[in-house]
Design an enzyme around this catalytic site. Structure first.
Site, PDB file in Angstrom:
ATOM      1  N   ILE A  49      16.128   3.272 -17.029  1.00  0.00           N
ATOM      2  CA  ILE A  49      15.178   2.367 -17.680  1.00  0.00           C
ATOM      3  C   ILE A  49      13.906   3.097 -18.052  1.00  0.00           C
ATOM      4  O   ILE A  49      13.325   2.887 -19.115  1.00  0.00           O
ATOM      5  CB  ILE A  49      14.801   1.203 -16.715  1.00  0.00           C
ATOM      6  CG1 ILE A  49      16.034   0.405 -16.310  1.00  0.00           C
ATOM      7  CG2 ILE A  49      13.722   0.321 -17.313  1.00  0.00           C
ATOM      8  CD1 ILE A  49      16.634  -0.422 -17.413  1.00  0.00           C
ATOM      9  N   GLU A  95      -8.783  15.129   1.079  1.00  0.00           N
ATOM     10  CA  GLU A  95      -9.383  13.795   1.049  1.00  0.00           C
ATOM     11  C   GLU A  95     -10.491  13.599   2.079  1.00  0.00           C
ATOM     12  O   GLU A  95     -11.347  12.722   1.907  1.00  0.00           O
ATOM     13  CB  GLU A  95      -8.312  12.719   1.256  1.00  0.00           C
ATOM     14  CG  GLU A  95      -7.314  12.646   0.108  1.00  0.00           C
ATOM     15  CD  GLU A  95      -6.385  11.451   0.188  1.00  0.00           C
ATOM     16  OE1 GLU A  95      -5.724  11.176  -0.814  1.00  0.00           O
ATOM     17  OE2 GLU A  95      -6.325  10.797   1.249  1.00  0.00           O
ATOM     18  N   SER A 119       9.722  -0.061   0.973  1.00  0.00           N
ATOM     19  CA  SER A 119      10.225  -1.254   0.274  1.00  0.00           C
ATOM     20  C   SER A 119      11.719  -1.126   0.032  1.00  0.00           C
ATOM     21  O   SER A 119      12.148  -0.913  -1.103  1.00  0.00           O
ATOM     22  CB  SER A 119       9.515  -1.403  -1.074  1.00  0.00           C
ATOM     23  OG  SER A 119       8.139  -1.526  -0.914  1.00  0.00           O
ATOM     24  N   PRO A 120      12.532  -1.232   1.098  1.00  0.00           N
ATOM     25  CA  PRO A 120      13.955  -0.916   0.954  1.00  0.00           C
ATOM     26  C   PRO A 120      14.703  -1.799  -0.038  1.00  0.00           C
ATOM     27  O   PRO A 120      15.773  -1.427  -0.514  1.00  0.00           O
ATOM     28  CB  PRO A 120      14.499  -1.096   2.378  1.00  0.00           C
ATOM     29  CG  PRO A 120      13.518  -1.969   3.065  1.00  0.00           C
ATOM     30  CD  PRO A 120      12.189  -1.649   2.462  1.00  0.00           C
ATOM     31  N   GLY A 121      14.138  -2.936  -0.382  1.00  0.00           N
ATOM     32  CA  GLY A 121      14.815  -3.832  -1.317  1.00  0.00           C
ATOM     33  C   GLY A 121      14.874  -3.302  -2.732  1.00  0.00           C
ATOM     34  O   GLY A 121      15.775  -3.648  -3.503  1.00  0.00           O
ATOM     35  N   GLU A 181      11.076   5.011  -1.732  1.00  0.00           N
ATOM     36  CA  GLU A 181       9.918   5.739  -1.204  1.00  0.00           C
ATOM     37  C   GLU A 181      10.012   5.866   0.322  1.00  0.00           C
ATOM     38  O   GLU A 181      10.062   4.863   1.026  1.00  0.00           O
ATOM     39  CB  GLU A 181       8.600   5.031  -1.557  1.00  0.00           C
ATOM     40  CG  GLU A 181       7.398   5.827  -1.078  1.00  0.00           C
ATOM     41  CD  GLU A 181       6.076   5.054  -1.140  1.00  0.00           C
ATOM     42  OE1 GLU A 181       5.040   5.687  -1.308  1.00  0.00           O
ATOM     43  OE2 GLU A 181       6.083   3.806  -1.004  1.00  0.00           O
ATOM     44  N   GLU A 198     -10.734  16.374  -9.445  1.00  0.00           N
ATOM     45  CA  GLU A 198     -11.890  15.771 -10.115  1.00  0.00           C
ATOM     46  C   GLU A 198     -11.588  14.355 -10.615  1.00  0.00           C
ATOM     47  O   GLU A 198     -12.497  13.582 -10.863  1.00  0.00           O
ATOM     48  CB  GLU A 198     -12.408  16.658 -11.254  1.00  0.00           C
ATOM     49  CG  GLU A 198     -11.396  16.922 -12.355  1.00  0.00           C
ATOM     50  CD  GLU A 198     -12.006  17.741 -13.497  1.00  0.00           C
ATOM     51  OE1 GLU A 198     -13.222  17.626 -13.731  1.00  0.00           O
ATOM     52  OE2 GLU A 198     -11.247  18.487 -14.143  1.00  0.00           O
TER      53      GLU A 198
END
Lengths: 183, 183
Positions: free
Chosen positions: B15, B97, B114-116, B120, B139
């Site tokens: 997609i 950071e 977010s296994p559905g 990730e 920057e």
């Protein structure tokens, strides 16, 4: 000094309108005046239920997750229907997936799962006053209920049988409750 | 009896190929022989670091999250570069950071956010042996470091200033460590 933490949307391009998620590409204005792009997944949100039985077991459901290419055990959960109240959704999903009815559901927390690219917000409820209902998953939904002790749940985290953020969070909530009650 | 928890991929349609995420639509074969569709977001994975200072404060970074339309405070985190080892990435992101270098990073856990719909996977490290490094964000990256006590962190969860799964998880880990040390 750090400038204000904000990004103005300059342009939004719809990439995909799906049945569960939408995807859009935004041009944004950064605090330093430069432009950047943001890929954003819009999601309707979800609920999940921490459910501890009288036998001091946590109720989990195993299901295959295509995105992960494996089956994992998670706390009962489901996506919000359009306009649905999270508590109603949680009651429905709990009974559908596990056959358990809860006299009440207490909202414990809500969190974004992937703030870097998605707006999925998950409401976490704790089930109270359990009684038997009727398991009636959709005919195209395949889940297996499994009740586990805290020790079993921790072991499943180590082996990857439990492997998602909301369920690991739920196991920690359970352990925190036990530890607090001892102090 | 429940059939095997598995979904065979029949067809995959690309997609979107983005700079961070890809999106694909899969036709899958369910255990009952019927077909369904799965919308899947492919993500390179990420790291996040639990970092507690000598003053017993957790190091957070505030940043604007376009997907949420607000700024939230999170534990230091970042996406994995292609082929990058999670520990190397965690060292880099922590210093960039927050200006903190860690003598070592201990892998605590990893979880899918977010296994559905997404693959990730976030690796969570605990920083040990902190020393001052040099904050040097890109920057085009705007983050504000803020060090908070456990009580402050809990309050920020209540107000929604902390509002993502990995950071709420991190605060729980911290509280669990404190409680266990008292027993």
């Amino acid at each position: 000094m750090q400038k204000k933490l904000y990004e103005e949307t300059l342009k939004t391009k719809d990439i995909y309108k799906g049945s569960i998620i939408d995807v859009e590409l935004q041009d944004v204005l950064l605090p330093n005046g430069r432009e950047s792009k943001r890929e954003i997944v819009n999601h309707p949100g979800a609920v999940a239920v921490i459910c501890i039985t009288e036998e001091d077991k946590m109720v989990l459901v195993k299901q295959y997750r295509k995105a992960l290419k494996k089956a994992i055990a998670e706390i009962p959960a489901g996506k919000l229907e359009k306009g649905e109240k999270p508590e109603i959704c949680a009651q429905r999903e709990l009974e559908e997936e596990t056959g358990i009815k809860a006299a009440s559901l207490k909202l414990l927390d809500s969190f974004y799962t992937s703030p870097g690219f998605a707006n999925e917000l998950v409401y976490i409820f704790e089930a109270e006053g359990l009684r038997s209902g009727e398991k009636h998953t959709d005919e195209d939904e395949f889940v297996e209920r499994v009740d586990v002790s805290l020790e079993e749940a921790r072991e499943m985290i180590k082996t990857g049988e439990i492997h998602d953020a909301k369920t690991i969070y739920a196991v920690q909530v359970w352990e925190l409750q036990k530890l607090r009650s001892k102090l």
